[in-house]
Write a protein that holds these residues in place. Structure first.
Motif, PDB file in Angstrom:
ATOM      1  N   LEU A  12       0.835  -1.199   0.000  1.00  0.00           N
ATOM      2  CA  LEU A  12       0.000   0.000   0.000  1.00  0.00           C
ATOM      3  C   LEU A  12       0.875   1.257   0.000  1.00  0.00           C
ATOM      4  CD1 LEU A  12      -2.872   1.281   0.303  1.00  0.00           C
ATOM      5  CD2 LEU A  12      -2.472   1.191   2.783  1.00  0.00           C
ATOM      6  N   SER A  13       1.928   1.255   0.804  1.00  0.00           N
ATOM      7  CA  SER A  13       2.843   2.396   0.883  1.00  0.00           C
ATOM      8  C   SER A  13       3.552   2.632  -0.448  1.00  0.00           C
ATOM      9  CB  SER A  13       3.882   2.174   1.984  1.00  0.00           C
ATOM     10  OG  SER A  13       3.257   2.126   3.242  1.00  0.00           O
ATOM     11  N   ASP A  14       3.985   1.566  -1.090  1.00  0.00           N
ATOM     12  CA  ASP A  14       4.640   1.698  -2.402  1.00  0.00           C
ATOM     13  C   ASP A  14       3.694   2.292  -3.435  1.00  0.00           C
ATOM     14  OD1 ASP A  14       7.077   0.728  -1.523  1.00  0.00           O
ATOM     15  OD2 ASP A  14       6.729  -1.306  -2.238  1.00  0.00           O
ATOM     16  N   GLU A  15       2.452   1.823  -3.438  1.00  0.00           N
ATOM     17  CA  GLU A  15       1.459   2.361  -4.381  1.00  0.00           C
ATOM     18  C   GLU A  15       1.216   3.844  -4.114  1.00  0.00           C
ATOM     19  OE1 GLU A  15      -2.027  -0.063  -3.921  1.00  0.00           O
ATOM     20  OE2 GLU A  15      -1.019  -1.861  -4.677  1.00  0.00           O
ATOM     21  N   PHE A  16       1.113   4.213  -2.848  1.00  0.00           N
ATOM     22  CA  PHE A  16       0.886   5.609  -2.482  1.00  0.00           C
ATOM     23  C   PHE A  16       2.062   6.475  -2.933  1.00  0.00           C
ATOM     24  CE2 PHE A  16       1.301   9.055   0.705  1.00  0.00           C
ATOM     25  CZ  PHE A  16       0.129   9.749   0.406  1.00  0.00           C
ATOM     26  N   GLU A  66       4.459  10.583  -6.445  1.00  0.00           N
ATOM     27  CA  GLU A  66       5.567  10.975  -7.315  1.00  0.00           C
ATOM     28  C   GLU A  66       5.069  11.299  -8.722  1.00  0.00           C
ATOM     29  OE1 GLU A  66       9.344   8.642  -5.287  1.00  0.00           O
ATOM     30  OE2 GLU A  66       8.361   7.740  -7.006  1.00  0.00           O
ATOM     31  N   ALA A  67       4.120  10.531  -9.203  1.00  0.00           N
ATOM     32  CA  ALA A  67       3.582  10.757 -10.548  1.00  0.00           C
ATOM     33  C   ALA A  67       2.812  12.068 -10.630  1.00  0.00           C
ATOM     34  CB  ALA A  67       2.691   9.588 -10.969  1.00  0.00           C
ATOM     35  N   SER A  68       2.097  12.415  -9.574  1.00  0.00           N
ATOM     36  CA  SER A  68       1.282  13.632  -9.607  1.00  0.00           C
ATOM     37  C   SER A  68       2.128  14.892  -9.445  1.00  0.00           C
ATOM     38  CB  SER A  68       0.204  13.598  -8.519  1.00  0.00           C
ATOM     39  OG  SER A  68       0.763  13.848  -7.245  1.00  0.00           O
ATOM     40  N   GLN A  69       3.216  14.807  -8.688  1.00  0.00           N
ATOM     41  CA  GLN A  69       4.090  15.958  -8.405  1.00  0.00           C
ATOM     42  C   GLN A  69       3.271  17.183  -8.014  1.00  0.00           C
ATOM     43  OE1 GLN A  69       6.860  16.549 -11.645  1.00  0.00           O
ATOM     44  NE2 GLN A  69       7.914  14.664 -11.187  1.00  0.00           N
ATOM     45  N   ASP A  70       2.239  16.963  -7.218  1.00  0.00           N
ATOM     46  CA  ASP A  70       1.321  18.025  -6.830  1.00  0.00           C
ATOM     47  C   ASP A  70       1.405  18.253  -5.326  1.00  0.00           C
ATOM     48  OD1 ASP A  70      -0.781  19.888  -6.909  1.00  0.00           O
ATOM     49  OD2 ASP A  70      -2.261  18.327  -6.536  1.00  0.00           O
ATOM     50  N   GLY A  71       1.913  19.395  -4.927  1.00  0.00           N
ATOM     51  CA  GLY A  71       1.966  19.729  -3.507  1.00  0.00           C
ATOM     52  C   GLY A  71       3.140  19.091  -2.799  1.00  0.00           C
ATOM     53  N   ASP A 109      -3.424  17.048   4.843  1.00  0.00           N
ATOM     54  CA  ASP A 109      -4.760  17.502   4.462  1.00  0.00           C
ATOM     55  C   ASP A 109      -5.200  17.009   3.081  1.00  0.00           C
ATOM     56  OD1 ASP A 109      -5.061  18.828   6.850  1.00  0.00           O
ATOM     57  OD2 ASP A 109      -4.439  20.774   6.061  1.00  0.00           O
ATOM     58  N   ARG A 110      -4.310  16.372   2.354  1.00  0.00           N
ATOM     59  CA  ARG A 110      -4.645  15.899   1.006  1.00  0.00           C
ATOM     60  C   ARG A 110      -5.609  14.706   1.085  1.00  0.00           C
ATOM     61  NH1 ARG A 110      -1.201  17.614  -3.005  1.00  0.00           N
ATOM     62  NH2 ARG A 110      -1.744  15.771  -4.199  1.00  0.00           N
ATOM     63  N   PRO A 111      -6.610  14.655   0.217  1.00  0.00           N
ATOM     64  CA  PRO A 111      -7.558  13.526   0.247  1.00  0.00           C
ATOM     65  C   PRO A 111      -6.880  12.168   0.070  1.00  0.00           C
ATOM     66  CG  PRO A 111      -8.333  15.256  -1.241  1.00  0.00           C
ATOM     67  CD  PRO A 111      -6.955  15.645  -0.790  1.00  0.00           C
ATOM     68  N   GLU A 112      -5.870  12.096  -0.794  1.00  0.00           N
ATOM     69  CA  GLU A 112      -5.211  10.802  -1.021  1.00  0.00           C
ATOM     70  C   GLU A 112      -4.389  10.372   0.196  1.00  0.00           C
ATOM     71  OE1 GLU A 112      -2.825  13.774  -3.611  1.00  0.00           O
ATOM     72  OE2 GLU A 112      -4.821  13.613  -2.778  1.00  0.00           O
ATOM     73  N   THR A 113      -3.881  11.329   0.969  1.00  0.00           N
ATOM     74  CA  THR A 113      -3.171  10.984   2.193  1.00  0.00           C
ATOM     75  C   THR A 113      -4.147  10.422   3.221  1.00  0.00           C
ATOM     76  OG1 THR A 113      -1.509  12.708   1.794  1.00  0.00           O
ATOM     77  CG2 THR A 113      -1.685  11.864   4.042  1.00  0.00           C
ATOM     78  N   ASN A 114      -5.308  11.045   3.332  1.00  0.00           N
ATOM     79  CA  ASN A 114      -6.334  10.540   4.254  1.00  0.00           C
ATOM     80  C   ASN A 114      -6.822   9.160   3.837  1.00  0.00           C
ATOM     81  OD1 ASN A 114      -6.629  12.677   6.231  1.00  0.00           O
ATOM     82  ND2 ASN A 114      -7.342  13.929   4.536  1.00  0.00           N
ATOM     83  N   GLU A 115      -6.988   8.944   2.542  1.00  0.00           N
ATOM     84  CA  GLU A 115      -7.411   7.623   2.046  1.00  0.00           C
ATOM     85  C   GLU A 115      -6.361   6.572   2.380  1.00  0.00           C
ATOM     86  OE1 GLU A 115      -8.281   5.398  -2.214  1.00  0.00           O
ATOM     87  OE2 GLU A 115      -8.481   7.584  -2.101  1.00  0.00           O
TER      88      GLU A 115
END
Length: 104
Positions: free
Chosen positions: A21-25, A30-35, A70-76
């Motif tokens: 799960l951590s590797d996928e996250f 890294e792919a999004s390079q957002d924030g 605060d990012r939604p993907e971090t919370n998920e």
């Protein structure tokens, strides 16, 4: 010296699933390079207490860490990880005071 470290302490009987799960996250972030994202993540297993683990996450600042949290993907990610844990997850939020590197 600026910097912020978050330590996440948890117990699990599913360390391989959490690693996956951590590797996928990480790959997704890294792919999004957002924030802001962590500068480094270290995962440790407690030799003296099998099933107990720590994640050490380094950020450039407290503000960067909070923006990442605060990012939604971090919370998920956190929700999915917590579901794989054998009990509550504990967080330690630490201001970086000093780093010493030894030369070999």
């Amino acid at each position: 010296m600026a910097g912020f470290v978050q330590i996440i302490e948890y117990r699990t009987s599913k360390p391989d699933e959490i690693a996956e799960l951590s590797d996928e996250f990480r790959k997704s972030r890294e792919a999004s390079q957002d924030g802001p994202a962590p500068g480094r993540v270290i995962v440790c297993a407690d030799r003296d207490d099998p099933g107990r683990y720590f994640i050490v996450v380094e950020f450039e600042s407290f503000e960067a860490a909070m923006e990442n949290n605060d990012r939604p993907e971090t919370n998920e990610f956190a929700e999915k990880m917590a579901a794989m844990c054998d009990g509550p997850v504990k967080f330690y939020n630490l201001d970086l005071m000093q780093v010493q590197e030894y030369k070999s």
